[in-house]
Scaffold this motif. Structure first.
Motif, PDB file in Angstrom:
ATOM      1  N   UNK A   1       0.866  -1.179   0.000  1.00 20.73           N
ATOM      2  CA  UNK A   1       0.000   0.000   0.000  1.00 20.73           C
ATOM      3  C   UNK A   1       0.903   1.230   0.000  1.00 20.73           C
ATOM      4  N   UNK A   2       0.971   1.982  -1.106  1.00 25.04           N
ATOM      5  CA  UNK A   2       1.844   3.170  -1.146  1.00 25.04           C
ATOM      6  C   UNK A   2       1.289   4.309  -0.282  1.00 25.04           C
ATOM      7  N   UNK A   3       2.191   4.972   0.422  1.00 23.16           N
ATOM      8  CA  UNK A   3       1.894   6.176   1.200  1.00 23.16           C
ATOM      9  C   UNK A   3       2.859   7.248   0.722  1.00 23.16           C
ATOM     10  N   UNK A   4       2.327   8.416   0.365  1.00 22.68           N
ATOM     11  CA  UNK A   4       3.163   9.414  -0.317  1.00 22.68           C
ATOM     12  C   UNK A   4       3.042  10.779   0.322  1.00 22.68           C
ATOM     13  N   UNK A   5       4.102  11.574   0.101  1.00 26.46           N
ATOM     14  CA  UNK A   5       4.172  12.938   0.622  1.00 26.46           C
ATOM     15  C   UNK A   5       4.944  13.796  -0.381  1.00 26.46           C
ATOM     16  N   UNK A   6       4.503  15.018  -0.635  1.00 26.08           N
ATOM     17  CA  UNK A   6       5.251  15.874  -1.580  1.00 26.08           C
ATOM     18  C   UNK A   6       6.637  16.253  -1.037  1.00 26.08           C
ATOM     19  N   UNK A   7       7.559  16.475  -1.963  1.00 25.78           N
ATOM     20  CA  UNK A   7       8.912  16.938  -1.610  1.00 25.78           C
ATOM     21  C   UNK A   7       9.010  18.417  -1.950  1.00 25.78           C
ATOM     22  N   UNK A   8       9.465  19.222  -0.964  1.00 25.36           N
ATOM     23  CA  UNK A   8       9.609  20.673  -1.156  1.00 25.36           C
ATOM     24  C   UNK A   8      11.097  21.029  -1.075  1.00 25.36           C
ATOM     25  N   UNK A   9      11.526  21.911  -1.971  1.00 27.16           N
ATOM     26  CA  UNK A   9      12.936  22.329  -1.953  1.00 27.16           C
ATOM     27  C   UNK A   9      13.130  23.455  -0.948  1.00 27.16           C
ATOM     28  N   UNK A  10      14.344  24.017  -0.920  1.00 26.00           N
ATOM     29  CA  UNK A  10      14.662  25.062   0.032  1.00 26.00           C
ATOM     30  C   UNK A  10      13.844  26.327  -0.196  1.00 26.00           C
ATOM     31  N   UNK A  11      13.409  26.567  -1.403  1.00 28.63           N
ATOM     32  CA  UNK A  11      12.612  27.759  -1.722  1.00 28.63           C
ATOM     33  C   UNK A  11      11.113  27.544  -1.510  1.00 28.63           C
ATOM     34  N   UNK A  12      10.741  26.322  -1.066  1.00 27.35           N
ATOM     35  CA  UNK A  12       9.329  26.047  -0.813  1.00 27.35           C
ATOM     36  C   UNK A  12       8.562  25.632  -2.043  1.00 27.35           C
ATOM     37  N   UNK A  13       9.264  25.251  -3.087  1.00 31.04           N
ATOM     38  CA  UNK A  13       8.600  24.807  -4.305  1.00 31.04           C
ATOM     39  C   UNK A  13       8.474  23.289  -4.316  1.00 31.04           C
ATOM     40  N   UNK A  14       7.375  22.781  -4.890  1.00 31.68           N
ATOM     41  CA  UNK A  14       7.131  21.349  -4.977  1.00 31.68           C
ATOM     42  C   UNK A  14       7.997  20.776  -6.083  1.00 31.68           C
ATOM     43  N   UNK A  15       8.903  19.860  -5.728  1.00 32.45           N
ATOM     44  CA  UNK A  15       9.852  19.343  -6.700  1.00 32.45           C
ATOM     45  C   UNK A  15       9.702  17.853  -6.959  1.00 32.45           C
ATOM     46  N   UNK A  16       8.892  17.150  -6.170  1.00 37.01           N
ATOM     47  CA  UNK A  16       8.747  15.718  -6.389  1.00 37.01           C
ATOM     48  C   UNK A  16       7.844  15.076  -5.344  1.00 37.01           C
ATOM     49  N   UNK A  17       7.892  13.763  -5.311  1.00 39.59           N
ATOM     50  CA  UNK A  17       7.046  12.973  -4.393  1.00 39.59           C
ATOM     51  C   UNK A  17       7.905  11.900  -3.739  1.00 39.59           C
ATOM     52  N   UNK A  18       7.735  11.776  -2.412  1.00 45.25           N
ATOM     53  CA  UNK A  18       8.405  10.740  -1.646  1.00 45.25           C
ATOM     54  C   UNK A  18       7.353   9.691  -1.261  1.00 45.25           C
ATOM     55  N   UNK A  19       7.637   8.435  -1.590  1.00 47.58           N
ATOM     56  CA  UNK A  19       6.649   7.368  -1.355  1.00 47.58           C
ATOM     57  C   UNK A  19       7.267   6.242  -0.543  1.00 47.58           C
ATOM     58  N   UNK A  20       6.402   5.587   0.275  1.00 50.88           N
ATOM     59  CA  UNK A  20       6.801   4.421   1.063  1.00 50.88           C
ATOM     60  C   UNK A  20       5.855   3.273   0.730  1.00 50.88           C
ATOM     61  N   UNK A  21       6.383   2.055   0.637  1.00 52.29           N
ATOM     62  CA  UNK A  21       5.578   0.869   0.305  1.00 52.29           C
ATOM     63  C   UNK A  21       5.321   0.087   1.583  1.00 52.29           C
ATOM     64  N   UNK A  22       4.085   0.166   2.094  1.00 50.63           N
ATOM     65  CA  UNK A  22       3.718  -0.528   3.316  1.00 50.63           C
ATOM     66  C   UNK A  22       3.397  -1.991   3.000  1.00 50.63           C
ATOM     67  N   UNK A  23       4.020  -2.915   3.719  1.00 46.61           N
ATOM     68  CA  UNK A  23       3.824  -4.349   3.498  1.00 46.61           C
ATOM     69  C   UNK A  23       2.418  -4.746   3.959  1.00 46.61           C
ATOM     70  N   UNK A  24       1.581  -5.208   3.025  1.00 44.39           N
ATOM     71  CA  UNK A  24       0.207  -5.571   3.362  1.00 44.39           C
ATOM     72  C   UNK A  24       0.125  -6.886   4.129  1.00 44.39           C
ATOM     73  N   UNK A  25       1.065  -7.778   3.931  1.00 43.34           N
ATOM     74  CA  UNK A  25       1.062  -9.011   4.713  1.00 43.34           C
ATOM     75  C   UNK A  25       1.342  -8.711   6.181  1.00 43.34           C
ATOM     76  N   UNK A  26       2.289  -7.820   6.428  1.00 40.23           N
ATOM     77  CA  UNK A  26       2.562  -7.398   7.804  1.00 40.23           C
ATOM     78  C   UNK A  26       1.348  -6.685   8.389  1.00 40.23           C
ATOM     79  N   UNK A  27       0.701  -5.841   7.594  1.00 36.26           N
ATOM     80  CA  UNK A  27      -0.476  -5.111   8.066  1.00 36.26           C
ATOM     81  C   UNK A  27      -1.597  -6.076   8.446  1.00 36.26           C
ATOM     82  N   UNK A  28      -1.834  -7.096   7.619  1.00 34.55           N
ATOM     83  CA  UNK A  28      -2.886  -8.061   7.922  1.00 34.55           C
ATOM     84  C   UNK A  28      -2.597  -8.808   9.222  1.00 34.55           C
TER      85      UNK A  28
END
Length: 404
Positions: free
Chosen positions: A155-182
């Protein structure tokens, strides 16, 4: 209807109040238990929701900390990739991290490689993170290619990446293990013989227990979809994929955690085990009392009513056929025996009026013992004749009472 059957009917009627009271008590207890089970099912669903929120908040805090790293904001692959690998090893329930630029190219991931040939900007979590400019929960993903993983449900969980000037430059994502979650959800929130179903915002199942192979990664059944679109929590009684009937408490998409459907089921067999056992015990006691009452009524009526009455009728029948020596031994007050019918009884039944009374008694319209109790003295009035046969010698001095 015979006298014995009437007595059995009275015994049956005497047990009816107990049956009515038992039925009323059983219905009341079952209704109270149903309300308790429904409330418990809702609380279990809310407990699963709270556990999911706790897990999501933990991943959100981890992504915030990673997002503050300079190497992530600048996409310094030589520094950020080893950094993501070190973090991933400390949180095994997150199988991979990935940092992508605004175009969807892979810039940082634990494997240490980058990918500028493939675009992952078409991922739903990527679009949602950019559009809401905040933390988002993605959809069921059987293969998290951008994280360099083999086929494994996450299950992907994501958050925007902001640079030093406060501009949106990308996305940081984490892959949550669904077997562990179950496994985590099952250990902490699902009762014995219970079930749990969790689906993403599209209605695709991400956690299913028991028998996950039947629903995992598939669209929810229509009944579950209707529950997922509700406006508030509720309960229902359904048969699960494993064929077990359960009372389920559900939390729809509109209730926190947002865009996640939760369904927790409690086995009706386990939930109502105590009630069913008490009902069976009460039914057996009432049945035993009914059988005992009917048996005693049948035995006592035969011993104290039917048999004496049959002996009485048999003796009178013998006498009417000419056997004037027939008698019945009836226990006296002092334990001795009195002989019946005596001379006065025989003469009374021989008289015309008494004979009619006796015939009516045999047909069930009068009580024979009432006529047999009279034993007046006197002589036979001229002109009166015995019925059907000559007067026996012991009736020579008998005279019936005058009608009142």
């Amino acid at each position: 209807m015979t006298l014995t059957r009437r007595l059995l009917l009275l015994a049956l009627i005497s047990v009816l109040p107990a049956i009515v009271i038992w039925t009323y008590t059983e219905v009341s207890l079952r209704r109270d238990r149903e309300a308790e089970v429904n409330d418990l099912a809702i609380r279990q669903a809310q407990l699963v929701g709270a556990e999911l929120e706790r897990i999501f908040d933990g991943v959100y805090g981890l992504l915030l900390a990673i997002d503050e790293t300079r190497s992530i904001r600048s996409f310094d692959t030589a520094v950020c990739s080893p950094y993501l690998k070190a973090i991933q090893e400390k949180v095994p329930y997150v199988l991979s991290f990935v940092a992508m630029d605004i175009s969807g190219h892979i810039r940082c991931r634990p494997t240490g490689t980058i990918d500028t040939q493939h675009y992952y900007a078409d991922r739903a979590y990527f679009h949602n993170a950019i559009s809401v400019r905040g933390f988002v929960v993605g959809d069921y993903t059987p293969v998290f290619e951008e994280g360099g993983l083999r086929p494994h449900p996450v299950l992907p969980l994501a958050l925007p990446i902001w640079d030093e000037r406060g501009e949106l430059v990308g996305v940081l994502a984490a892959a949550l293990d669904l077997k562990w979650l179950a496994q985590k959800v099952k250990e902490r929130t699902v009762p014995e013989n219970g079930s749990v179903t969790i689906a993403d915002r599209r209605g695709v199942v991400i956690v299913q227990d028991p028998q996950p192979e039947r629903l995992l990664g598939k669209l929810l059944p229509q009944d579950y979809l209707n529950q997922a679109r509700a406006r508030s929590v509720g309960t229902a009684q359904i048969v699960g994929p494993d064929g077990v009937r359960r009372v389920v408490g559900y939390s729809p998409f509109a209730v926190a955690p947002q865009d996640v459907y939760i369904n927790v089921g409690l086995s009706t067999k386990a939930a109502f085990a105590s009630i069913n056992q008490a009902a069976r015990r009460g039914f057996m006691l009432i049945a035993a009392a009914l059988i005992l009452a009917l048996s005693l009524s049948a035995l006592l009526s035969r011993a104290f009513i039917t048999q004496p009455f049959d002996r009485l009728i048999g003796a009178v029948r013998d006498w009417r056929q000419g056997n004037y020596q027939a008698r019945i031994d009836i226990p006296g007050k002092a334990g001795s025996s009195a002989s019946w019918p005596g001379p006065s009884t025989i003469c009374w039944t021989m008289w015309p009026n008494a004979s009619r009374r006796f015939r009516r008694a045999r047909s069930g319209r009068a009580w024979p013992w009432r006529a047999a109790a009279w034993a007046p003295g006197g002589t036979i009035r001229p002109g009166m004749q015995a019925v059907g046969r000559a007067r026996p010698p012991q009736c020579s001095g008998f005279r019936p009472p005058r009608p009142r």
